[in-house]
Design a protein around this motif. Structure first.
Motif, PDB file in Angstrom:
ATOM      1  N   LEU A 270      42.303  27.157  31.960  1.00 19.30           N
ATOM      2  CA  LEU A 270      42.450  28.605  31.780  1.00 19.30           C
ATOM      3  C   LEU A 270      41.395  29.385  32.557  1.00 19.30           C
ATOM      4  CD1 LEU A 270      43.252  29.201  28.007  1.00 19.30           C
ATOM      5  CD2 LEU A 270      44.802  29.314  29.950  1.00 19.30           C
ATOM      6  N   ASN A 271      41.813  30.515  33.109  1.00 19.45           N
ATOM      7  CA  ASN A 271      40.909  31.505  33.702  1.00 19.45           C
ATOM      8  C   ASN A 271      41.452  32.861  33.278  1.00 19.45           C
ATOM      9  OD1 ASN A 271      39.097  32.986  35.222  1.00 19.45           O
ATOM     10  ND2 ASN A 271      40.253  32.735  37.132  1.00 19.45           N
ATOM     11  N   PHE A 272      41.279  33.168  31.978  1.00 21.42           N
ATOM     12  CA  PHE A 272      41.933  34.334  31.382  1.00 21.42           C
ATOM     13  C   PHE A 272      41.369  35.628  31.964  1.00 21.42           C
ATOM     14  CE2 PHE A 272      42.509  37.265  27.633  1.00 21.42           C
ATOM     15  CZ  PHE A 272      43.879  37.398  27.786  1.00 21.42           C
ATOM     16  N   THR A 273      42.229  36.361  32.651  1.00 19.32           N
ATOM     17  CA  THR A 273      41.844  37.623  33.282  1.00 19.32           C
ATOM     18  C   THR A 273      42.853  38.682  32.882  1.00 19.32           C
ATOM     19  OG1 THR A 273      41.067  36.320  35.168  1.00 19.32           O
ATOM     20  CG2 THR A 273      41.192  38.708  35.462  1.00 19.32           C
ATOM     21  N   PRO A 274      42.631  39.375  31.764  1.00 21.19           N
ATOM     22  CA  PRO A 274      43.610  40.365  31.290  1.00 21.19           C
ATOM     23  C   PRO A 274      43.858  41.450  32.326  1.00 21.19           C
ATOM     24  CG  PRO A 274      41.902  39.962  29.648  1.00 21.19           C
ATOM     25  CD  PRO A 274      41.443  39.311  30.909  1.00 21.19           C
ATOM     26  N   GLU A 275      45.108  41.881  32.409  1.00 22.45           N
ATOM     27  CA  GLU A 275      45.467  42.979  33.307  1.00 22.45           C
ATOM     28  C   GLU A 275      45.918  44.157  32.454  1.00 22.45           C
ATOM     29  OE1 GLU A 275      46.968  40.683  37.332  1.00 22.45           O
ATOM     30  OE2 GLU A 275      48.456  41.520  35.979  1.00 22.45           O
ATOM     31  N   SER A 276      45.007  45.117  32.301  1.00 25.27           N
ATOM     32  CA  SER A 276      45.360  46.332  31.579  1.00 25.27           C
ATOM     33  C   SER A 276      44.771  47.505  32.334  1.00 25.27           C
ATOM     34  CB  SER A 276      44.813  46.296  30.145  1.00 25.27           C
ATOM     35  OG  SER A 276      43.408  46.467  30.141  1.00 25.27           O
ATOM     36  N   HIS A 277      45.117  48.702  31.884  1.00 25.59           N
ATOM     37  CA  HIS A 277      44.659  49.894  32.591  1.00 25.59           C
ATOM     38  C   HIS A 277      43.143  50.068  32.503  1.00 25.59           C
ATOM     39  CE1 HIS A 277      48.823  50.736  33.025  1.00 25.59           C
ATOM     40  NE2 HIS A 277      49.024  51.027  31.755  1.00 25.59           N
ATOM     41  N   ARG A 278      42.507  49.415  31.525  1.00 24.76           N
ATOM     42  CA  ARG A 278      41.069  49.586  31.348  1.00 24.76           C
ATOM     43  C   ARG A 278      40.272  48.347  31.726  1.00 24.76           C
ATOM     44  NH1 ARG A 278      39.792  53.324  26.046  1.00 24.76           N
ATOM     45  NH2 ARG A 278      41.083  55.112  26.656  1.00 24.76           N
ATOM     46  N   GLU A 279      40.934  47.369  32.310  1.00 24.95           N
ATOM     47  CA  GLU A 279      40.240  46.137  32.685  1.00 24.95           C
ATOM     48  C   GLU A 279      40.556  45.783  34.124  1.00 24.95           C
ATOM     49  OE1 GLU A 279      39.940  43.416  28.785  1.00 24.95           O
ATOM     50  OE2 GLU A 279      41.963  44.172  29.141  1.00 24.95           O
ATOM     51  N   GLY A 280      39.788  44.829  34.650  1.00 23.53           N
ATOM     52  CA  GLY A 280      39.963  44.453  36.046  1.00 23.53           C
ATOM     53  C   GLY A 280      39.042  45.258  36.940  1.00 23.53           C
ATOM     54  N   ILE A 281      39.263  45.173  38.252  1.00 22.33           N
ATOM     55  CA  ILE A 281      38.397  45.898  39.177  1.00 22.33           C
ATOM     56  C   ILE A 281      38.986  47.267  39.498  1.00 22.33           C
ATOM     57  CG2 ILE A 281      37.558  43.741  40.169  1.00 22.33           C
ATOM     58  CD1 ILE A 281      39.197  44.426  42.700  1.00 22.33           C
TER      59      ILE A 281
END
Length: 772
Positions: A270-281
């Motif tokens: 696992l390399n859990f990288t949530p994709e939401s409007h408030r997360e990520g770059i």
């Protein structure tokens, strides 16, 4: 014939007649049952049990497709969606993902026509104990057209009939490959991951085509019940389920038994990288982009007059940001501000008005009250009809809450009022990078953490710019008065009399050091950020001429026609400042910042293509002269720290390490009154970057210049960022010289002039200005 024989014959005929009745009854029941089943399915197809999809709906199944934000280096850096789903084609699916799906969910998928008779018979005879009978096509029908199953038996039976009918129609309408692709694109893998592409990005940070066999097996295993087989919450169950899939693949001879056994020993990768409007770059940039796109779709409707939906229509927005530079920018801000924040908390320990200086208690309460009235709590209670007295009282009641820290969010108990004061302590930052020649914005950091601080200090926040404004005064003087960087000027006390340029009283600007160094070149004066020299130049050209230049450089902020603007008493955004400075590096041509290169619809049809907006603002010679002046700042002025191993006055504690840049750098620091704002704008030939650091409230700031100046607040972020950028060999960030114009008419080589009054490393801390 005897009576006995007669009786036997009658009994025989009676028996034959009874048997015939059974035969007829059987066929009546059988044919009637078949007719009933046929009629049942006809009713389903006629929509008796609920509406059925039309031919057009089967041809184009309704689906919500996320809009993708794609960086200049081809990375998806964000999405706008109701369902986080971006379809992939069959060619993008690895062969073993398809085989794992067939082996586990529908072994006879390639041979049936939507309904698996053997599987259905098995399910009926075993009353479901040996698994269900839904084919992949039936599961797709369910996903596309009626979602979750009904709970009561009659409705469930009717729903099943609809699934069968739709499945048969889908098989007629689409190829097996298309059905598999639609199914994997539509399946919900939870955690805001709809479709296989989103799932692989969220859980593994990779594309579907890059999956290994065991990773593909994990995703197929999740399909049985994604909420239950959630690898983030129940990794041990997902591991067991993955191994079942690997066993099925071996059973169907898609992999060998040895491969299956070997891969079953592997852990979940696992390399859990949530994709939401408030997360990520690029969270701040994506929010700025979202607001822009909301306006754009209204102004650019479809051919039929309807409006594009950025959450459903699967647009592809190609932006200028480079994902690598964006990551380095965010890392640099985090690294520096997290260290600087510790010093700020130490600075505030004995401050009774913390985090504010030079204000009274009444002003402090006014700031806090204003913040309370802007909060979501206040708005909700106001809408609920609560009185202001009750609302204010609620802010003094201790409440469980999660608060931001640089070491991660922390659960705590405090009053909402105290949480406002706590958050007022945090230093903020705004940072933007762009290519001077194209206007392409390459990095955008609007703040320290979008989840907790939504205000964007790049696109929204205009702040007082301090000495970073001085180069524009010098540019006006060089262009209009034909000065050169090597011309001499006297640093001495200077008073602008009342009435001059419309001022209402005499104005006597002071150098921060309160010292005067006599004759010096313009290059030395800008390097030392000498206030009196800048004020003299402003007196000679007049505020109106400088304002005209700023308008040509794209600055839209209100600029008062006052001589005090020479020392930076004007609010400008980071984005406008970077674009204006970039004009010097671009040989006098202003290029309006660009953040979108093109927009396509889901089918790849071009909807928008960016056309650069440019303007000739000054001659190449003048622009190059300013570049040489700005190089002087990093050679001997307040930016010299970029070139030295010096780490005095706590500098090393804050930045972590010194910098040793040897390449040409044109830059300028800026510090405003009371250390409320710290700036550094630095340029190399193909990249201009501006950094602002301060608190949201200008009354909150460092007590002294030790940490409160631009050279300590903002410059280290630029240094960290450029170190990272130069270390990445996949980038092409220039270390060369700025291009010299042909037949340069302005003298820029001041090496033969005696360097008197040159700022040294120690005086660098005292020659930063206090602006008015």
């Amino acid at each position: 014939m005897s009576s006995t024989q007669n009786k036997k014959e009658k009994n025989k005929q009676k028996a034959q007649g009874g048997f015939k009745k059974y035969i007829v009854g059987f066929w009546v029941l059988f044919l009637g049952g078949c007719a009933a089943v046929i009629f049942f399915f006809l009713c389903a197809s006629w929509g008796v049990f609920g509406p059925m999809p039309t031919f057009d709906e089967l041809e184009n199944p309704a689906s919500n497709v996320a809009t993708e934000v794609i960086s200049s280096d081809g990375k998806t850096i964000g999405k706008f969606y109701l369902e986080n789903r971006v379809p992939v084609s069959y060619e993008d699916l690895p062969d073993y993902l398809v085989k794992a799906l067939i082996a586990t969910e529908d072994e006879r998928f390639l041979t049936h026509s939507g309904i698996d008779a053997r599987g259905t018979l098995r399910a009926v005879t075993a009353v479901g104990s040996k698994g269900g009978a839904s084919t992949i096509t039936q599961q797709l029908a369910k996903l596309l057209f009626h979602g979750e199953g009904a709970r009561n038996l009659p409705k469930r039976i009717a729903q099943k009939a609809k699934e069968w009918v739709i499945a048969v129609k889908l098989e007629r309408q689409y190829t097996k490959e298309e059905i598999l692709t639609m199914y994997l694109n539509k399946a919900d893998f939870v955690n805001n991951a709809v479709g296989i592409r989103s799932a692989t990005r969220v859980y593994l940070g990779k594309e579907p085509k890059d999956l290994t066999i065991d990773e593909a097996a994990m995703f197929v295993g999740m399909l049985q019940n994604p909420a239950y087989f959630n690898p983030v919450r129940r990794p041990e169950l997902v591991l067991k389920r993955r191994n079942v899939v690997l066993h099925q693949m071996a059973r169907n001879e898609f992999i060998t038994q040895e491969q299956s056994e070997e891969m079953q020993k592997l852990p979940l990768s696992l390399n859990f990288t949530p994709e939401s409007h408030r997360e990520g770059i690029a969270t701040y940039f994506r929010e700025y982009l979202r607001e822009y796109m909301r306006r754009w779709v209204k102004e650019n409707p479809k051919k039929d007059g309807t409006t594009y939906d950025i959450y459903r229509d699967g647009l592809k927005i190609y932006v200028t940001l480079d994902s690598r530079l964006q990551e380095y920018a965010e890392e640099a801000v985090t690294e520096h501000i997290s260290n600087l924040q510790e010093e700020f908390f130490i600075d505030q320990k004995n401050n009774k008005m913390a985090p504010f200086y030079k204000i009274n208690n009444e002003t402090r309460e006014s700031i806090i009250t204003r913040a309370m009235k802007s909060s979501e709590r206040w708005k909700q209670m106001k809408e609920a009809g609560k009185s202001e007295k009750d609302i204010l009282a609620s802010f003094k009641v201790k409440t469980k809450m999660k608060v931001f820290t640089w070491k991660g969010d922390v659960d705590t108990v405090m009053t909402p009022r105290d949480s406002i004061i706590y958050y007022k302590h945090f230093l903020q930052a705004g940072m933007m990078s762009m290519e001077p020649q194209t206007g392409h914005i390459k990095a955008w950091v609007g703040g320290i953490n979008y989840k907790h601080f939504q205000y964007d200090h790049v696109g929204q926040g205009a702040r007082q710019v301090g000495s970073t404004f001085k180069p524009f005064v010098y540019a006006t003087a060089i262009e209009r008065l034909h000065y050169s960087p090597c011309d001499s000027i006297i640093d001495s006390q200077f008073t602008m009399p009342k009435g001059r340029h419309g001022i209402s009283k005499d104005w006597t600007p002071q150098n921060a050091s309160r010292n005067y160094k006599g004759i010096m070149t313009l290059k030395q004066a800008l390097a030392g950020s000498v206030n009196t020299v800048t004020a003299k130049l402003m007196d000679r050209v007049g505020p109106a001429a400088v304002i005209d230049l700023m308008r040509d450089l794209g600055v839209t902020s209100e600029i008062p026609e006052s001589p005090a603007i020479a020392l930076g008493a004007v609010d400008i955004t980071v984005s406008d400042m970077v674009a204006a400075f970039s004009t010097f590096a671009n040989k006098g041509i202003y290029v309006k910042p660009v953040f979108i290169t093109k927009i396509q619809d889901r089918n790849g049809v071009l909807l928008y293509n960016a056309i650069p907006e440019t303007k000739d603002v000054m001659s190449k010679d003048v622009a190059y002269a300013i570049v040489k002046l700005l190089e002087g700042v990093t050679e001997s002025g307040s930016g010299v720290r970029l070139r030295t191993t010096w780490s005095g006055n706590g500098y090393k504690r804050v930045t972590g390490h010194p910098y040793k840049f040897t390449n040409p750098i044109a830059g300028k620091t800026g510090t405003t009154q009371n250390q409320s704002d710290g700036w550094f704008i630095g340029m190399v030939p193909n990249l201009a970057t501006g950094v602002w650091v301060g608190n949201d409230d200008r009354a909150a700031h460092f007590r002294t210049m030790l940490y409160g100046q631009g050279a300590t607040l903002a410059l280290p972020i630029w240094g960290l960022y450029m170190n990272k950028a130069y270390a990445d060999k996949t980038l092409d960030i220039s270390k060369g010289k700025f291009e010299v114009p042909d037949n340069l008419s302005i003298r820029v080589d001041c090496s033969k002039i005696i360097e008197e009054g040159q700022a040294d490393e120690e005086s660098d801390l005292t020659t930063e200005e206090f602006d008015f």
